[in-house]
Write an enzyme that holds these catalytic residues in place. Sequence first.
Site, mmCIF file in Angstrom:
data_model
loop_
_atom_site.group_PDB
_atom_site.id
_atom_site.type_symbol
_atom_site.label_atom_id
_atom_site.label_comp_id
_atom_site.label_asym_id
_atom_site.label_seq_id
_atom_site.Cartn_x
_atom_site.Cartn_y
_atom_site.Cartn_z
ATOM 1 N N CYS A 157 -2.350 -2.993 7.224
ATOM 2 C CA CYS A 157 -2.015 -3.291 6.505
ATOM 3 C C CYS A 157 -1.098 -4.710 6.525
ATOM 4 O O CYS A 157 -1.565 -5.556 6.093
ATOM 5 C CB CYS A 157 -2.158 -2.961 5.317
ATOM 6 S SG CYS A 157 -3.875 -2.690 5.251
ATOM 7 N N LYS A 208 -6.717 -5.363 -3.161
ATOM 8 C CA LYS A 208 -7.284 -5.544 -2.065
ATOM 9 C C LYS A 208 -8.517 -4.382 -1.375
ATOM 10 O O LYS A 208 -7.471 -3.335 -1.172
ATOM 11 C CB LYS A 208 -6.008 -5.880 -1.193
ATOM 12 C CG LYS A 208 -5.045 -4.508 -0.411
ATOM 13 C CD LYS A 208 -4.577 -5.576 0.437
ATOM 14 C CE LYS A 208 -3.521 -4.388 0.971
ATOM 15 N NZ LYS A 208 -4.431 -3.582 1.962
ATOM 16 N N ASP A 261 0.954 -1.615 -0.041
ATOM 17 C CA ASP A 261 0.080 -0.302 -0.311
ATOM 18 C C ASP A 261 1.033 1.522 0.110
ATOM 19 O O ASP A 261 0.423 2.722 0.455
ATOM 20 C CB ASP A 261 -0.902 -0.549 1.094
ATOM 21 C CG ASP A 261 -2.130 -1.003 1.454
ATOM 22 O OD1 ASP A 261 -1.932 -2.108 0.456
ATOM 23 O OD2 ASP A 261 -2.895 -1.213 1.288
ATOM 24 N N GLU A 268 -4.962 -0.469 -1.334
ATOM 25 C CA GLU A 268 -6.169 -0.711 -1.033
ATOM 26 C C GLU A 268 -6.670 0.149 -1.329
ATOM 27 O O GLU A 268 -6.974 1.631 -1.496
ATOM 28 C CB GLU A 268 -5.612 -0.313 0.763
ATOM 29 C CG GLU A 268 -7.569 -0.315 1.444
ATOM 30 C CD GLU A 268 -7.286 0.241 2.742
ATOM 31 O OE1 GLU A 268 -5.825 0.031 3.545
ATOM 32 O OE2 GLU A 268 -8.372 0.131 3.596
HETATM 33 N N1 TIU Z 1 -2.897 -0.103 4.216
HETATM 34 C C1 TIU Z 1 -2.968 0.570 5.542
HETATM 35 O O1 TIU Z 1 -2.504 0.695 6.302
HETATM 36 N N2 TIU Z 1 -4.211 0.891 5.589
HETATM 37 C C2 TIU Z 1 -5.004 1.844 6.370
HETATM 38 O O2 TIU Z 1 -6.298 2.269 6.833
HETATM 39 N N3 TIU Z 1 -4.446 2.569 7.153
HETATM 40 C C3 TIU Z 1 -3.815 2.911 8.632
HETATM 41 O O3 TIU Z 1 -2.651 3.447 9.337
HETATM 42 N N4 TIU Z 1 -5.320 4.214 8.284
#
Ligand code: TIU
Length: 222
Positions: free
Chosen positions: A163, A130, A25, A73
Amino acid sequence: MVHVDAALPFPFAFDPATTALVVIDMQRDFIEPGGFGETLGNDVSRLHAIVPTVADLIRLCRDKGMAVIHTRECHRPDLSDLPPAKRNRGTPALRIGDAGPMGRVLVAGEEGAKIIPQLAPIDGELVIDKPGKGAFYATSLADHLAQEGISSLIFAGVTTEVCVQTTMREANDRGFDCLLIEDATESYFPAFKAATLEMVRAQGAIIGWTALFSQLEKAWHD
Ligand code: TIU
């Protein structure tokens, strides 16, 4: 085999032919101002700091001929893969799917959902979209890894305790040996990052191992 003797809590060994780097991500929505991370109230500048290390890690793995996989994401434009519980959580300035400065927040194909240009995937590298925090949930990742005969995973990306950790836990339960590169992952919350690194490797590597990028690089060159 590559032996990362300095890994914690004890040495980690992997065969590059059966190992993939998974970069989680590294998208504009989490790393640049105006995206999802900032709408959740976070200071996104912390995450910028790891970009050069993640770039070096990707370059090293590519140079060694190892598989490199990227995740994003994001949700379908019709939001059919976005549970109301995720969309409606809390009181963010912008919700997933709303129009923001980088297009619709966390929607596939929008500017914000793209991987930052410095870390862009190259031809032949798998990119997994994802809808959840974990990269195995509702994706083809498990099938792909089985097809390629991959049994170990090296992790980088953001955010460490959300994530990245979720994906490592999913991978560990599926039987993969997992190494997290400490300086190639980051959180909006330093204490959460530190706690995640500790809990991953506690109890005899209950989830996996951790090591610095320089320790991985040295292991490869020894
Ligand atoms: N990629 C990921 O970690 N998504 C999140 O929403 N992370 C946060 O720390 N908010």
